[in-house]
Motif scaffolding. Structure first.
Motif, PDB file in Angstrom:
ATOM      1  N   MET A  84       0.880  -1.087  -0.030  1.00 16.43           N
ATOM      2  CA  MET A  84      -0.097  -0.044   0.007  1.00 16.43           C
ATOM      3  C   MET A  84       0.902   1.213   0.089  1.00 16.43           C
ATOM      4  O   MET A  84       1.872   1.251   0.826  1.00 16.43           O
ATOM      5  N   THR A  85       0.502   2.223  -0.981  1.00 20.05           N
ATOM      6  CA  THR A  85       1.409   3.619  -0.865  1.00 20.05           C
ATOM      7  C   THR A  85       1.011   4.107   0.410  1.00 20.05           C
ATOM      8  O   THR A  85       0.309   4.151   1.063  1.00 20.05           O
ATOM      9  N   ARG A 120      -1.929   6.240   0.256  1.00 14.14           N
ATOM     10  CA  ARG A 120      -3.005   5.284   0.411  1.00 14.14           C
ATOM     11  C   ARG A 120      -3.390   4.808   1.963  1.00 14.14           C
ATOM     12  O   ARG A 120      -4.462   4.796   2.380  1.00 14.14           O
ATOM     13  N   GLN A 121      -2.197   4.348   2.615  1.00 10.24           N
ATOM     14  CA  GLN A 121      -2.149   4.075   3.987  1.00 10.24           C
ATOM     15  C   GLN A 121      -2.606   5.387   4.803  1.00 10.24           C
ATOM     16  O   GLN A 121      -3.477   5.043   5.810  1.00 10.24           O
ATOM     17  N   SER A 139      -6.394   5.438   4.632  1.00 10.32           N
ATOM     18  CA  SER A 139      -6.841   4.198   5.070  1.00 10.32           C
ATOM     19  C   SER A 139      -6.811   4.290   6.757  1.00 10.32           C
ATOM     20  O   SER A 139      -8.012   3.937   7.391  1.00 10.32           O
ATOM     21  N   GLU A 161      -4.546  -7.861   7.364  1.00  9.81           N
ATOM     22  CA  GLU A 161      -3.279  -8.802   7.038  1.00  9.81           C
ATOM     23  C   GLU A 161      -2.564  -9.274   8.303  1.00  9.81           C
ATOM     24  O   GLU A 161      -1.785 -10.179   8.087  1.00  9.81           O
ATOM     25  N   TRP A 163      -9.085  -1.016   0.944  1.00  4.99           N
ATOM     26  CA  TRP A 163      -8.075  -0.557   1.622  1.00  4.99           C
ATOM     27  C   TRP A 163      -7.081  -1.770   2.168  1.00  4.99           C
ATOM     28  O   TRP A 163      -6.098  -1.437   2.352  1.00  4.99           O
ATOM     29  N   PHE A 164      -7.298  -2.908   1.833  1.00  7.82           N
ATOM     30  CA  PHE A 164      -6.565  -3.839   2.189  1.00  7.82           C
ATOM     31  C   PHE A 164      -5.682  -4.396   1.081  1.00  7.82           C
ATOM     32  O   PHE A 164      -5.692  -4.108  -0.041  1.00  7.82           O
ATOM     33  N   GLU A 165      -4.652  -5.276   1.453  1.00  9.66           N
ATOM     34  CA  GLU A 165      -3.655  -5.590   0.709  1.00  9.66           C
ATOM     35  C   GLU A 165      -3.986  -7.070   0.399  1.00  9.66           C
ATOM     36  O   GLU A 165      -3.752  -7.899   1.308  1.00  9.66           O
ATOM     37  N   SER A 215      -2.956  -9.619  -1.099  1.00 11.63           N
ATOM     38  CA  SER A 215      -1.804 -10.833  -1.215  1.00 11.63           C
ATOM     39  C   SER A 215      -1.646 -11.330   0.361  1.00 11.63           C
ATOM     40  O   SER A 215      -1.285 -12.493   0.602  1.00 11.63           O
ATOM     41  N   ARG A 216      -1.690 -10.350   1.071  1.00 12.21           N
ATOM     42  CA  ARG A 216      -1.693 -10.550   2.727  1.00 12.21           C
ATOM     43  C   ARG A 216      -3.152 -11.131   3.115  1.00 12.21           C
ATOM     44  O   ARG A 216      -3.030 -11.770   4.253  1.00 12.21           O
TER      45      ARG A 216
END
Length: 244
Positions: free
Chosen positions: A1-2, A5-6, A9, A91, A111-113, A115-116
């Protein structure tokens, strides 16, 4: 997350009270569709101030709320003191393996990643459990709602409803519910004030935006001198099942 963006969030804590006052709940039909019929233990992931949590608790479910923002959980705990409310993220979910029948995510999956988050959601779900995503988006086909969108930006990313959920999730389905939320003019101001873009904007931009919304309320023929507003929504739902 950039980083930006973080920051967005995690920005909602600054306007947690406005979020609770202005944000809509979720229509029962959408919740019915998202939940498995035999669900008992449910995680509300990214629970915020408890907009969805409240609806789940009202159904007699055993609910755990998880959110990364302390101020949001403080609001949730004040209205749902008997519901476990834990600091955590998608995550790094603070629950045991195979501990819930369903994980619902309201207004937060973007807002989530993934992949995690996907492996973590799979970890806490029981085999055959359900992951359900839901977003409220304003229906901007009506004149005044379209004007509101021009001031504050269109609501939602169409890609949200096309969210992909990879293995180990299968049987992805999508559903939409059209409904109307009734609110006061002040609640509409709170709705705008609680948007991440508005929270993180420079003070002069934020002030200008809120002033434009107040002007819309005062001058639009459908809104002027009206103490009750009908704001139409399209609620977008996505669900999938954890492979057994």
């Amino acid at each position: 997350m950039t980083r930006s963006r973080q920051e967005r969030s995690l920005s909602f804590g600054a306007e947690a009270a406005a979020y609770e006052r202005g944000r809509p709940s979720y229509p029962p039909e959408a919740i019915d569709w998202l939940l498995p019929a035999d669900a008992r233990d449910v995680l509300d992931l990214g629970a915020g101030t408890g907009k969805l949590t409240t609806r789940l608790v009202e159904r007699g479910l055993d609910v755990v709320a998880v959110d990364p923002i302390p101020e949001m959980l403080d609001v949730l705990r004040s209205s749902l003191p008997d519901t476990p409310a834990l600091l955590g993220t998608a995550e790094e979910i603070p629950l045991a393996d195979n501990s819930v029948d369903a994980v619902l995510v309201a207004q937060a999956w973007h807002w989530f990643e993934p992949s995690r988050a996907i492996p973590e959601v799979a970890r806490v779900l029981r085999p055959g459990g359900r992951l359900g995503l839901v977003w409220n988006t304003r229906d901007e086909r009506l004149g005044w709602v379209r004007e509101l969108g021009r001031i504050i930006g269109s609501d939602g990313d169409p890609a949200r409803g096309r969210a992909t959920l990879p293995e180990p999730f299968t049987g992805i389905e999508r559903h939409q519910v059209e409904w109307t939320n009734y609110l006061t003019p002040q609640a509409l101001i709170d709705l705008v004030a609680s948007r991440s873009y508005c929270i993180t904007s420079p003070t002069e931009v934020r002030t200008k935006t809120l002033d434009q919304v107040r002007e819309l309320l005062a001058t639009h023929p459908a809104l002027a001198n009206n103490n009750g507003l009908a704001l139409p929504y399209v609620t977008v739902c996505v669900r999938a099942t954890l492979s057994t």
